[in-house]
Design a protein around this motif. Structure first.
Motif, PDB file in Angstrom:
ATOM      1  N   ALA A   1       0.814  -1.224   0.000  1.00  0.00           N
ATOM      2  CA  ALA A   1       0.000   0.000   0.000  1.00  0.00           C
ATOM      3  C   ALA A   1       0.841   1.265   0.000  1.00  0.00           C
ATOM      4  N   ARG A   2       1.989   1.226   0.677  1.00  0.00           N
ATOM      5  CA  ARG A   2       2.790   2.455   0.808  1.00  0.00           C
ATOM      6  C   ARG A   2       3.444   2.876  -0.492  1.00  0.00           C
ATOM      7  N   ARG A   3       3.436   2.012  -1.488  1.00  0.00           N
ATOM      8  CA  ARG A   3       4.149   2.315  -2.718  1.00  0.00           C
ATOM      9  C   ARG A   3       3.241   2.635  -3.893  1.00  0.00           C
ATOM     10  N   THR A   4       1.947   2.826  -3.632  1.00  0.00           N
ATOM     11  CA  THR A   4       1.036   3.172  -4.727  1.00  0.00           C
ATOM     12  C   THR A   4      -0.034   4.106  -4.183  1.00  0.00           C
ATOM     13  N   HIS A   5      -0.792   4.702  -5.070  1.00  0.00           N
ATOM     14  CA  HIS A   5      -1.872   5.622  -4.691  1.00  0.00           C
ATOM     15  C   HIS A   5      -2.781   4.980  -3.638  1.00  0.00           C
ATOM     16  N   GLU A   6      -3.251   5.785  -2.705  1.00  0.00           N
ATOM     17  CA  GLU A   6      -3.963   5.247  -1.540  1.00  0.00           C
ATOM     18  C   GLU A   6      -5.242   4.476  -1.888  1.00  0.00           C
TER      19      GLU A   6
ATOM     20  N   ALA B   1      -5.674   3.076  -5.109  1.00  0.00           N
ATOM     21  CA  ALA B   1      -5.152   1.968  -5.913  1.00  0.00           C
ATOM     22  C   ALA B   1      -4.695   0.835  -5.000  1.00  0.00           C
TER      23      ALA B   1
ATOM     24  N   THR C   1       6.209  -3.469  -3.177  1.00  0.00           N
ATOM     25  CA  THR C   1       6.398  -2.619  -4.343  1.00  0.00           C
ATOM     26  C   THR C   1       6.142  -3.331  -5.671  1.00  0.00           C
TER      27      THR C   1
ATOM     28  N   THR D   1       1.212   4.897   6.149  1.00  0.00           N
ATOM     29  CA  THR D   1       0.701   4.453   4.853  1.00  0.00           C
ATOM     30  C   THR D   1       0.078   5.607   4.083  1.00  0.00           C
TER      31      THR D   1
ATOM     32  N   LEU E   1       2.979   7.959   2.770  1.00  0.00           N
ATOM     33  CA  LEU E   1       3.808   7.318   1.750  1.00  0.00           C
ATOM     34  C   LEU E   1       3.019   7.024   0.477  1.00  0.00           C
ATOM     35  N   SER E   2       1.766   6.605   0.617  1.00  0.00           N
ATOM     36  CA  SER E   2       0.972   6.309  -0.577  1.00  0.00           C
ATOM     37  C   SER E   2       0.858   7.550  -1.446  1.00  0.00           C
TER      38      SER E   2
ATOM     39  N   ASN F   1       4.571   8.673  -2.642  1.00  0.00           N
ATOM     40  CA  ASN F   1       5.213   7.761  -3.601  1.00  0.00           C
ATOM     41  C   ASN F   1       4.518   7.806  -4.956  1.00  0.00           C
ATOM     42  N   HIS F   2       3.208   7.958  -4.968  1.00  0.00           N
ATOM     43  CA  HIS F   2       2.500   8.048  -6.241  1.00  0.00           C
ATOM     44  C   HIS F   2       2.660   9.407  -6.892  1.00  0.00           C
TER      45      HIS F   2
ATOM     46  N   HIS G   1      -5.413   3.343 -12.233  1.00  0.00           N
ATOM     47  CA  HIS G   1      -6.563   3.279 -11.339  1.00  0.00           C
ATOM     48  C   HIS G   1      -7.378   4.579 -11.419  1.00  0.00           C
TER      49      HIS G   1
ATOM     50  N   THR H   1       6.903   4.324  -8.869  1.00  0.00           N
ATOM     51  CA  THR H   1       6.933   4.681  -7.456  1.00  0.00           C
ATOM     52  C   THR H   1       8.307   5.253  -7.142  1.00  0.00           C
TER      53      THR H   1
END
Lengths: 412, 412
Positions: free
Chosen positions: A140-145, A147, A287, B107, B110-111, B114-115, B144, B297
């Protein structure tokens, strides 16, 4: 487009749009349909509310605003069921309705399918590489919240056991799991204090993170604190295979023979496969899962393939293209098997379908009829379908190396 | 973690978490901060509502549920302002609060970062390659559905002129633009019918898509229908450079000397740069923008760097790592310039900062103080800041090839 077509009298022409990919992402052996359930929910909710209409007001004319104010999708959608594998040219969705009805679905359908199917395709390779060992979604931390929530759902369809995204549990019923972070250990004055706090709260069955300082010492402390019934330890750095072997030996020597070892740290399907011989009991993947392991999108497109002409007759249509496979007309699709039950081809045709052959099955199922959702199913049904559908593929589907799609597309 | 820390009495320890990247994505020269405004909105909205608490009820104990029911973030956040460029080790956010307050933000922060920062970094390379020509964001179909809206916002921060995502206009005030699809041409009995319908609805200033059938013929038809004041034509296939040159000559010969040429079709920063000498007036960019052009990311992490000990004294903390840059303690950060005003280094330190040098500026600004958002600003402020911040970078920042970060990180 809707405004111009309304004024020109063409907005009500009956149309067929098709959602498909001209090819799989480079080197991939098969694709995985995911997002179908999310599409059905989104279609039901798709209206133009007053705030949206107020925003559109300066952009559109009166008749168009009036059209949108009362609009709901009233057409039909047939498609591959969620979890099904697919290949180049598979007609994943066939949308029928007026132009005004069907054209506005393009971005919604493609956004959901291009994202969710990309995640599911990567997840499927990972769960295949993991064999029977569970994979936990932790990206989750590496993509849109948002997504992230959809990714957890798609990963579950493709065989992941659980997710660390609680929202995916709340919204989609995906089983949830988690471990503590290095911050939790660092918060406390000693590693032992941290372990004691966690075990007191979560019980001995919890997973303790053992690589904040010295791994061997942490494992000793963990078993001393939790006892030999400690649920699991997590490794998040270093040479995971060698460290797992050392930790397994240490745990066994301490009598913690049932304590599992979970590994995390930038895993992808190749790293998972490389750990097949290591004493690892589960993989946490982040990731590389949520970014589709090199292919964050599927290149699925949504194209008009047939529409009524001025005389009300449905005509196949297609852009003139060089080197692009673009076939007009409403499609049907079947999977063909060899005599041993191995899937070998995707048979895609237009017009009336011939009788179903002995070693064939139909792939398109009704999802929406007259605007009513008819294809909703529990998420576990999609997960089970994916396991079945993948198991039917030729053995080459298990190769992680780049190669050709395992299902040949036959156009008839 | 919150539950165990509450029970252990450590949840209330004052903590400092830092959001940073150990390195830039491979080969990238600089990073771009984006998502700050979205983080501030999300922080204000971050509470645990009854439905969420009901879901969590079987997972958590009574005191933890009670803690979450009334919870709002009450700490401080300092950070780089949105649009600022950054490099390896830049402390993009410094979060201070109790452990229970700060750990649950991981989260979410970072979400978003990172995005959004991944998209902005790709977008910045594209707008730099485009020179003064406008870039239009058109990637919603390839990511997404909610990430698409955030991507349009991030692209605007990094210099994109507009987006085809109307929701980004509605929610974030990003200017919107769009063109018609091949489906609109195919809907009509002839290309001329389609062009007439579009011009009747949108006026001669519209953009007509001219590559559904024969480009040269479509351009003739377009000018015949719209007149020489036709706004633009769009090319979405073929050799864009050669086709643009032929279309430019044809438009000029037809007297449509002011008609612009917009190109689309899987553009990235390299394809944009390759079209620099072609008579192109604007770029529509989709897939490669929303997937971060190879880096979807940023690998930003959120780490505990300091916390109170049992005596209430703030102590720097860090995981023991091999080969990972992990420095404990609360950071300050400055950009240093040479005598010509070119940015050359990111100076990052812990403890009390020395007096500001002549060629330095501070990078951390207050974003949230005591739980109150203090750093909100209009989106255009972030866009202007990015243009300024990028213009200060060494000339190597303009190289699209892989290379080292242009700002050196100095730890003092």
């Amino acid at each position: 487009m809707v405004q111009a077509a309304l004024a020109a009298g063409t907005a009500s022409r009956r149309c067929v749009f098709e959602l498909f990919g001209r090819r799989l992402p480079e080197g991939r052996r098969y694709g995985v349909v995911a997002g179908t359930g999310r599409v059905l929910d989104a279609l039901e909710d798709f209206t133009f509310d007053p705030a949206t209409l107020a925003f559109l007001e300066p952009l559109l004319d009166g008749p168009t605003l009036e059209h949108l104010a009362g609009w709901r999708f009233s057409g039909d959608v047939h498609g591959y069921a969620e979890g099904e594998v697919y290949t180049a040219g598979s007609p994943l969705m066939v949308v029928e309705g007026t132009f005004a009805d069907a054209v506005v679905l393009e971005t919604l359908l493609l956004s959901i399918y291009n994202h969710d199917s990309a995640i599911a395709a990567a997840a499927s390779r990972m769960t295949m590489a993991a064999g029977g060992r569970p994979c936990i979604e932790m990206g989750a931390r590496r993509t849109h919240e948002e997504a992230a929530v959809a990714a957890a759902r798609a990963a579950y369809v493709a065989g992941f056991a659980s997710t660390s995204v609680l929202a995916a549990g709340l919204r989609h019923g995906v089983p949830t799991a988690g471990t503590s972070a290095h911050a939790f250990t660092l918060l406390h004055d000693t590693e032992e204090d941290a372990f004691r706090a966690q075990v007191a709260s979560q019980g001995a069955g919890t997973t303790l993170l053992v690589d904040t300082y010295d791994v061997a010492e942490a494992v000793r402390t963990a078993v001393a604190v939790a006892g030999p019934d400690l649920g699991a330890v997590r490794l998040d750095s270093g040479d995971l295979g060698a460290t797992a072997a050392a930790v397994r030996a240490e745990l066994d020597a301490l009598g913690a023979t049932g304590t599992r070892i979970t590994v995390t740290s930038d895993l992808d399907e190749f790293a998972i496969a490389a750990l097949a011989a290591a004493p690892v009991d589960g993989y946490g993947v982040g990731t590389q899962l949520v970014t589709g392991s090199g292919h964050p999108t599927c290149a699925l497109v949504y194209k008009l393939v047939a529409r009524e002409d001025a005389d009300g007759v449905l005509q196949p249509v297609a852009k003139r293209s060089t080197g692009k496979t673009m076939v007009g007309g409403r499609k049907w699709a079947r999977r063909r098997y060899d005599a041993d039950g191995t899937a070998v081809a995707e048979v895609v045709g237009t017009g009336d379908a011939p009788p179903l052959g002995e070693h064939e099955r139909d792939l398109l199922v009704p999802l929406v009829l007259g605007g009513e959702v008819v294809g909703r199913e529990p998420l576990d049904a999609a997960r089970e379908r994916h396991a079945r559908s993948r198991a039917e593929l030729p053995i080459d589907a298990q190769k992680l190396s780049r190669g050709e799609p395992v299902l040949v597309t036959e156009r008839v």
